[in-house]
Design a protein around this motif. Structure first.
Motif, PDB file in Angstrom:
ATOM      1  N   GLY A 103     -36.878 -34.555 123.050  1.00 16.91           N
ATOM      2  CA  GLY A 103     -37.726 -33.679 123.790  1.00 16.91           C
ATOM      3  C   GLY A 103     -39.070 -34.086 123.733  1.00 16.91           C
ATOM      4  O   GLY A 103     -39.614 -34.294 122.524  1.00 16.91           O
ATOM      5  N   GLY A 104     -39.781 -33.753 124.573  1.00 16.20           N
ATOM      6  CA  GLY A 104     -41.179 -33.894 124.594  1.00 16.20           C
ATOM      7  C   GLY A 104     -41.832 -32.873 123.964  1.00 16.20           C
ATOM      8  O   GLY A 104     -41.297 -31.521 123.867  1.00 16.20           O
ATOM      9  N   ASN A 105     -43.094 -33.087 123.618  1.00 14.84           N
ATOM     10  CA  ASN A 105     -44.044 -31.910 123.052  1.00 14.84           C
ATOM     11  C   ASN A 105     -44.574 -31.164 124.115  1.00 14.84           C
ATOM     12  O   ASN A 105     -44.798 -31.511 125.565  1.00 14.84           O
ATOM     13  N   SER A 111     -43.407 -24.523 125.219  1.00 17.40           N
ATOM     14  CA  SER A 111     -42.426 -24.989 124.203  1.00 17.40           C
ATOM     15  C   SER A 111     -41.930 -26.389 124.239  1.00 17.40           C
ATOM     16  O   SER A 111     -42.224 -27.362 125.222  1.00 17.40           O
ATOM     17  N   GLY A 112     -41.716 -26.900 123.118  1.00 20.05           N
ATOM     18  CA  GLY A 112     -40.903 -28.299 122.917  1.00 20.05           C
ATOM     19  C   GLY A 112     -39.679 -28.518 123.802  1.00 20.05           C
ATOM     20  O   GLY A 112     -39.104 -27.525 123.811  1.00 20.05           O
ATOM     21  N   GLY A 113     -39.538 -29.710 124.405  1.00 17.67           N
ATOM     22  CA  GLY A 113     -38.212 -29.627 125.104  1.00 17.67           C
ATOM     23  C   GLY A 113     -36.873 -29.942 124.098  1.00 17.67           C
ATOM     24  O   GLY A 113     -37.135 -30.555 122.997  1.00 17.67           O
ATOM     25  N   ALA A 114     -35.809 -29.639 124.630  1.00 17.09           N
ATOM     26  CA  ALA A 114     -34.786 -29.805 123.939  1.00 17.09           C
ATOM     27  C   ALA A 114     -34.140 -31.115 123.895  1.00 17.09           C
ATOM     28  O   ALA A 114     -34.407 -32.073 124.963  1.00 17.09           O
ATOM     29  N   ALA A 115     -33.688 -31.730 122.695  1.00 22.06           N
ATOM     30  CA  ALA A 115     -32.941 -33.042 122.598  1.00 22.06           C
ATOM     31  C   ALA A 115     -31.566 -32.957 123.328  1.00 22.06           C
ATOM     32  O   ALA A 115     -31.059 -31.796 123.332  1.00 22.06           O
ATOM     33  N   GLY A 116     -30.877 -34.180 123.499  1.00 20.49           N
ATOM     34  CA  GLY A 116     -29.515 -33.937 123.854  1.00 20.49           C
ATOM     35  C   GLY A 116     -28.074 -34.055 122.564  1.00 20.49           C
ATOM     36  O   GLY A 116     -28.755 -33.159 122.030  1.00 20.49           O
ATOM     37  N   TRP A 117     -27.544 -34.668 122.653  1.00 20.77           N
ATOM     38  CA  TRP A 117     -26.491 -35.026 121.618  1.00 20.77           C
ATOM     39  C   TRP A 117     -27.340 -35.712 120.341  1.00 20.77           C
ATOM     40  O   TRP A 117     -26.947 -35.195 119.164  1.00 20.77           O
ATOM     41  N   GLY A 122     -38.853 -31.448 120.600  1.00 18.16           N
ATOM     42  CA  GLY A 122     -40.239 -31.624 120.978  1.00 18.16           C
ATOM     43  C   GLY A 122     -41.226 -30.487 119.902  1.00 18.16           C
ATOM     44  O   GLY A 122     -40.433 -29.563 119.967  1.00 18.16           O
ATOM     45  N   ALA A 123     -42.095 -30.807 119.524  1.00 14.36           N
ATOM     46  CA  ALA A 123     -43.122 -29.842 118.736  1.00 14.36           C
ATOM     47  C   ALA A 123     -43.610 -28.916 119.964  1.00 14.36           C
ATOM     48  O   ALA A 123     -44.071 -29.173 121.294  1.00 14.36           O
ATOM     49  N   GLY A 140     -38.698 -27.119 119.991  1.00 17.33           N
ATOM     50  CA  GLY A 140     -37.511 -27.494 120.895  1.00 17.33           C
ATOM     51  C   GLY A 140     -36.183 -27.698 119.970  1.00 17.33           C
ATOM     52  O   GLY A 140     -36.458 -28.092 118.761  1.00 17.33           O
ATOM     53  N   LYS A 141     -34.850 -27.605 120.401  1.00 16.97           N
ATOM     54  CA  LYS A 141     -33.608 -27.548 119.821  1.00 16.97           C
ATOM     55  C   LYS A 141     -33.496 -29.226 119.439  1.00 16.97           C
ATOM     56  O   LYS A 141     -33.727 -30.061 120.317  1.00 16.97           O
ATOM     57  N   GLY A 142     -33.097 -29.409 118.274  1.00 18.19           N
ATOM     58  CA  GLY A 142     -32.508 -30.674 117.894  1.00 18.19           C
ATOM     59  C   GLY A 142     -31.310 -31.079 118.447  1.00 18.19           C
ATOM     60  O   GLY A 142     -30.802 -30.370 119.073  1.00 18.19           O
TER      61      GLY A 142
END
Length: 334
Positions: A103-105, A111-117, A122-123, A140-142
């Motif tokens: 995810g992007g910062n 808010s930081g963006g969420a990752a996929g799988w 993101g921070a 963001g969520k890992g």
């Protein structure tokens, strides 16, 4: 990670040809290019190459104009200034692709963006006075299966009054084999009071530690109170502590903020995180240290409580309580 870097080498190649063709189309027609999802900016889509347009829907990094990555692979865009689709207020980082990507910062408390799988969250962006009360953005969520949560953004400093709170750290993946919770953001400094530190994020389901809580902000005025430290993040529900030591432990509470004026009061230390409910071997987080107040008449802050072991955990230790802060008149309780 290596998966994200591999994905981005593909994303970058797609994005360059995409943006170049879109810019050419704009130069010749005077209008923004239109892709399969409607009218977008020249840097985000192209015309004249249906195959490239189709690929970009699924693979590609986010841009300032289109911050979210392709649907399957790619990193979300990180804002560092006002640009593209975000020109005012809080800017959230772009979301990653479903399979691979981070995810992007965020920016200005976004808010930081969420990752996929697979990927990191993101921070959160540092808070800015006048935007969302200056609160730092949440991490963001890992990645759902693998990846760390993003760190929370720091709260804004206030020249008059109470500083703003730090953002919460992002949680690791809900079903994660590995991932650490993001650290909470530090509270902003203030005159009459410091902002509270953000809470740490929760670790992954199986392996990974909870994020540490953010430090409370400093208070500078007479009679001011330091901000409370953020709570440490819990370890995952089934997390195990493996080598190296501490990999599956809960997060520690953040330290309380100091009070530097006369008759000040140090901030309370944050509570340590708990171990997972069914965590077989794990230790809970340590409570944060209370803030200092060493000027005339100052009283130190109390230390935070240690975290607890899981309700059904067969082994593991509860967290130690934090030390009390130093004070001129009296120190805080541990």
């Amino acid at each position: 990670g290596s998966a994200s870097r591999w994905a981005c080498s593909i994303c970058a190649g797609v994005g360059v040809s995409w943006g170049a063709r879109a810019a050419a189309a704009t130069a010749s027609t005077g209008e923004a290019a239109t892709g399969p999802l409607g009218r977008v900016s020249p840097g985000a889509a192209s015309t004249g190459d249906p195959f490239a347009d189709f690929i970009r829907v699924f693979i590609g990094n986010g841009t300032a104009e289109n911050p979210n990555a392709g649907l399957l692979i790619g990193n979300g865009f990180s804002y560092t200034m006002y640009e593209g689709a975000c020109t005012t207020g809080a800017c959230d980082g772009g979301k990653a692709g479903l399979l691979w990507g981070s995810g992007g910062n965020g920016f200005a408390g976004g808010s930081g963006g969420a990752a996929g799988w697979f990927g990191a969250g993101g921070a959160g962006g540092a808070g800015v006075v006048g935007v969302n009360r200056g609160v730092g953005g949440a991490g963001g969520k890992g990645g759902l299966l693998w990846g760390n949560g993003g760190a929370g953004g720091a709260g804004a400093t206030s020249l008059i009054g109470v500083g703003s709170a730090g953002g919460a750290g992002g949680n690791a993946g809900l079903l994660g084999l590995f991932g650490n919770g993001g650290a909470g953001g530090a509270g902003g400094g203030g005159t009459t009071g410091g902002g509270a530190g953000g809470a740490g994020g929760t670790g992954a389901l199986w392996t990974g530690h909870g994020g540490d809580g953010g430090t409370g902000g400093t208070a500078t005025a007479a009679g001011g109170a330091g901000g409370a430290g953020g709570a440490g993040g819990n370890s995952g529900p089934l997390s195990i502590a493996i080598y190296p030591p501490g990999l599956g432990f809960a997060g520690n509470g953040g330290n309380g903020g100091d009070a530097t004026g006369v008759n000040g009061v140090g901030g309370q230390g944050g509570r340590g995180g708990d171990t997972g409910v069914l965590s077989p071997v794990n230790n809970a987080g340590v409570g944060g240290t209370g803030g200092a107040a060493t000027n005339t008449g100052g009283v130190g802050g109390n230390g935070g409580d240690g975290g607890a072991t899981g309700l059904l955990s067969p082994a593991g230790d509860g967290g130690r309580g934090g030390d009390g802060g130093d004070g001129f008149s009296a120190g805080g309780n541990g």
